[in-house]
Design an enzyme around this catalytic site. Sequence first.
Site, PDB file in Angstrom:
ATOM      1  N   LYS A 183       0.815  -1.217   0.000  1.00 32.08           N
ATOM      2  CA  LYS A 183       0.000   0.000   0.000  1.00 32.08           C
ATOM      3  C   LYS A 183       0.851   1.270   0.000  1.00 32.08           C
ATOM      4  O   LYS A 183       0.391   2.329  -0.397  1.00 32.08           O
ATOM      5  CB  LYS A 183      -0.964  -0.018   1.178  1.00 32.08           C
ATOM      6  CG  LYS A 183      -2.013  -1.099   0.996  1.00 32.08           C
ATOM      7  CD  LYS A 183      -3.122  -1.054   2.000  1.00 32.08           C
ATOM      8  CE  LYS A 183      -4.252  -1.998   1.619  1.00 32.08           C
ATOM      9  NZ  LYS A 183      -3.866  -3.422   1.636  1.00 32.08           N
TER      10      LYS A 183
HETATM   11  C1  PLP Z   1      -4.427  -4.467   0.951  1.00 27.62           C
HETATM   12  C2  PLP Z   1      -3.660  -5.714   0.820  1.00 27.62           C
HETATM   13  C3  PLP Z   1      -4.029  -6.711  -0.120  1.00 27.62           C
HETATM   14  C4  PLP Z   1      -5.253  -6.608  -0.997  1.00 27.62           C
HETATM   15  O1  PLP Z   1      -5.158  -5.616  -1.990  1.00 27.62           O
HETATM   16  P1  PLP Z   1      -6.468  -5.069  -2.740  1.00 27.62           P
HETATM   17  O2  PLP Z   1      -6.018  -3.915  -3.535  1.00 27.62           O
HETATM   18  O3  PLP Z   1      -7.418  -4.677  -1.639  1.00 27.62           O
HETATM   19  O4  PLP Z   1      -7.008  -6.186  -3.562  1.00 27.62           O
HETATM   20  C5  PLP Z   1      -3.218  -7.841  -0.206  1.00 27.62           C
HETATM   21  N1  PLP Z   1      -2.140  -8.000   0.596  1.00 27.62           N
HETATM   22  C6  PLP Z   1      -1.771  -7.073   1.494  1.00 27.62           C
HETATM   23  C7  PLP Z   1      -0.584  -7.331   2.357  1.00 27.62           C
HETATM   24  C8  PLP Z   1      -2.505  -5.891   1.636  1.00 27.62           C
HETATM   25  O5  PLP Z   1      -2.127  -4.983   2.556  1.00 27.62           O
END
Ligand code: PLP
Length: 478
Positions: free
Chosen positions: A127
Site C-alpha cells: 500500500k
Molecule cells: C491491501 C492488501 C491486499 C489486498 O489488496 P487489494 O487492492 O485490496 O485487492 C493484499 N495484501 C496485502 C498485504 C494488503 O495490505
Amino acid sequence: MSSSDYHLHEIWDAGIVARMKYISTRGQTEPMSFSEAVMTGLARDGGLLLPESFPQVADKLAEWRSLSYCDLAFEVMKPFVDIPDADLRDLVDRSYATFRDPAVTPLKRVGDVHILELFHGPTLAFKDVALQFLGNLFEYQLERTQSHLNIVAATSGDTGSAAIYGVRGKERINIFVMHPKGRTSQIQERQMTTVLDANVFNLAVDGTFDDCQGILKQLFNDLSFRDRYCLGAVNSINWARVLAQVVYYFYATLQLGKSDGAETVRFCVPTGNFGDIFAGYVAARMGLPIGKLVLATNENDILTRFFTTGVYSQGSVNPTLSPSMDIQVASNFERYLYYHLNEDCSGVCAHMEAFAKGDGIRVPLRGGQVDPLFAAGTGTTADTLAAIKSCYADEGYLLDPHTAVGYHVAQQHLNADEPMVCLATAHPAKFSDAITQAIGEDLAHHPLLDALAGKPSRCEDMTADVDQLKAQVLKHVS
Ligand SMILES: *Cc1c(COP(=O)(O)O)cnc(C)c1O
C-alpha cells in the site's frame, strides 16, 4: 507530423490543454479533471471515478524498456494527470525515494515464478506504493489551492500505517486513524502509534473494525460537517491509488521482456478490495501484453466465485492468516463491472442497487467464463501454510501469508509460454506469527519492525460513537 499537429503537441506538453477527464461509473456527474477526481474520491452520485478513455501505449513499450522505475512511472502517469511535467516528475521522485530498494519494486526469480516485491516502502506493505504518492499529491494540490484537509480513516491493519506514513509531517493535512483496540496485530498497532508527528492522531476504538467503519460512514454522511471541516478519505477507491499501482505491472513486464524475451506475461494477485488487480486490468487496457490476470483469494472468496460462476454475492467474513484480504464486498469491483457491462452506467446502477438490497449480481458466462483475461482461485489456510513451508524449504524464500495465497493459486495457472509474476504484497516480518506457524521457527524479522518495540507511542481511546470522533476532529482543527 504536420505543423498544426506539432503545435497541438506543444500545447499538450505545456499542460495548457486539459488532459484526461474523469467520469463516474454511475454516469450522474459532470466530467472532471484529474485534480478534482483525486480530491473528490467517491463521486457524488455514489459511483467510482474512471478516466474517459485509456491512452494506448503499445508502440512505446520498446522505448520504455530501459527506463528506471521513476522514469517509467512518469511516462505511465503523464497522460492521466493535469499536473505540469516538472511537478509530476518531482512528485514521483519524492514518493519513491522513501523505498529501500533502488529498483523500487524488484523482481526475483523464485522456482517457477517471478516474485514482484512491492514491500520495500516505509511500512513494508504494497500500500506504500500508492499512499506515498497520494500523500505527496494531496500536499501538492492543497498548496496550489491554499487549503487544508482532515483525513479520517478506519483500519484493520495495513492501510492505517501506510496512510499515516504517506502524510506524516505534512503541514496542510491532519490524519485521524481509528483502529479496533486490541484487535490489530501488535506490530500493526505499533507501526501506527509510534508515529509522533503533530498532524497524526491515532484513535483506539472500543469495538470491532466494523464499528470503526460504521462511525466513519456516519461521519461522512454528515455532509455539512464534512464540508465545513474539509474531510478527506484515503480508502482504495481513490483513482490516484489505482494509477500509482498501474506502474509496476509495466515495470515487471518490461523487465521480463528484457531478461527472458517474454512477449506476454501472467500476473497472480492476492486480492481483497480489487484495487491492485484492477490496476493490472488498466495496464492491459492500455496495451500492455498481459496474458492472464490470476486473481487469488483466501476463504473470503466472493471474487473467485464471481470470476468462476458469474455470480457476485456476499458471504460472511471469516478471519484468516491473510487479514488484508478478509473482505466480502470489494470496493473497486464496480470499476470492473462498468467495463464488463460495456460502459453502461444504467446497468451499473441497477446491479449495484440490487446488490445493496442484498441480492447477488449475475452476469452471463461466455464460453464458460466471465472474462478470458481473468482466472481465479482460492488458497485456504492450510494451502497458505503449506505454500510458506514449501517455498522456504525448496527455494529458501519466505512468503508473507498474503503473497502465499497468490503463490499457491499461481501454481495452478502456470503456462510454458508466459512467465508468471506473483505480486508480493507484504514483507513476511509483518506477519511473523503465520511464518512461525508454517515453519515452526520465528524466522521473519526486519530491523525496522524489531525497533518498534522500544519506541514511545501516542494514541487516544474512544468509544464507538460518531460524536466522540467529531470531538476529536474539532479538538485539532484550527
Ligand atoms: C491491501 C492488501 C491486499 C489486498 O489488496 P487489494 O487492492 O485490496 O485487492 C493484499 N495484501 C496485502 C498485504 C494488503 O495490505
